[in-house]
Design a protein around this motif. Structure first.
Motif: not given
Lengths: 112, 114
Positions: A43-44, B35, B88, B90, B106
């Motif tokens: 994750r960022p 996102y 993907f 997020l 997450g």
């Protein structure tokens, strides 16, 4: 609306060298600029951020500079290490919004 | 590990099917975000919610829907109207509206449409 451009898209450096990633933003009302690091498959995570009332901020080997007049900000990594290899994202946000606008990311590779 | 979880990690969907991605946080954060991440395009905001029972469209909301019935949960439904859903996804959360609040992410869900 806000637009954030990030360069370069890929960056390869030798271990120990410095790396610089640059971002420009379009909305002069933006006043918060975070940088996120995303390792492969993870994750960022926030690594450093700067507010518009500050020109530079440092945290060990990482620094961020902000030029409000030119509307650009940069991430500087000194003495790079292989574990710095990741994708780095810059972002910008206006004070009265809850939205971050992200740059397109820079893939940094640090070779031993 | 950050207190924000997403499930499943990988999701496969047939064309024409709706699918729901889960996002839960135990950080007591008011704001939550979804996102979408595609190669070379950074993170693009789909929807965000500043408080329970309220949410706003982001930059690419078409073909997606959300709900915020509980503070801890912000599920995202990818509908059959989304033309190119493979990506993907997020989820993130932050304390609230103030500009300087860090967003915590997450681990993501990778959706593949077969």
């Amino acid at each position: 609306g806000e637009n954030v451009e990030q360069h370069p898209s890929t960056l390869s450096v030798q271990e120990g060298d410095s790396a610089v990633i640059k971002c420009t933003y379009s909305d002069s009302a933006s006043n918060y600029f975070p940088w996120y690091k995303q390792e492969l498959g993870k994750r960022p995570q926030l690594i450093i951020d700067i507010r518009s009332n500050v020109g530079e901020k440092k945290d060990q080997r990482i620094a961020v500079t902000l030029n409000k007049t030119a509307k650009h900000f940069s991430l500087h990594i000194t003495e790079t290490q292989p574990e710095d290899s990741a994708v780095y994202f810059c972002a910008a946000r206006r004070d009265n919004t809850d939205k971050l606008i992200f740059g397109t990311g820079t893939r940094l590779q640090v070779f031993p | 590990d950050g207190g924000i979880t997403q499930s499943p990690k990988y999701l496969f969907r047939k064309e024409g099917q709706n699918v729901t991605l889960s996002c839960e946080q135990n950080l007591n954060h008011d704001a939550m975000y979804w996102y979408r991440q595609d190669p070379g395009q950074g993170l693009r905001l789909i929807y965000y919610s500043q408080i329970v029972n309220d949410f706003q469209k982001g930059d690419i909301a078409e073909g997606y829907s959300v709900s915020r019935e509980k503070k801890e949960s912000f599920p995202l439904t990818v509908t059959s109207a989304q033309k190119n859903p493979t990506a993907f996804y997020l989820c993130a959360s932050s304390i609230g509206l103030a500009a300087y609040n860090e967003q915590f992410f997450g681990p993501g869900t990778r959706l593949t449409v077969l």
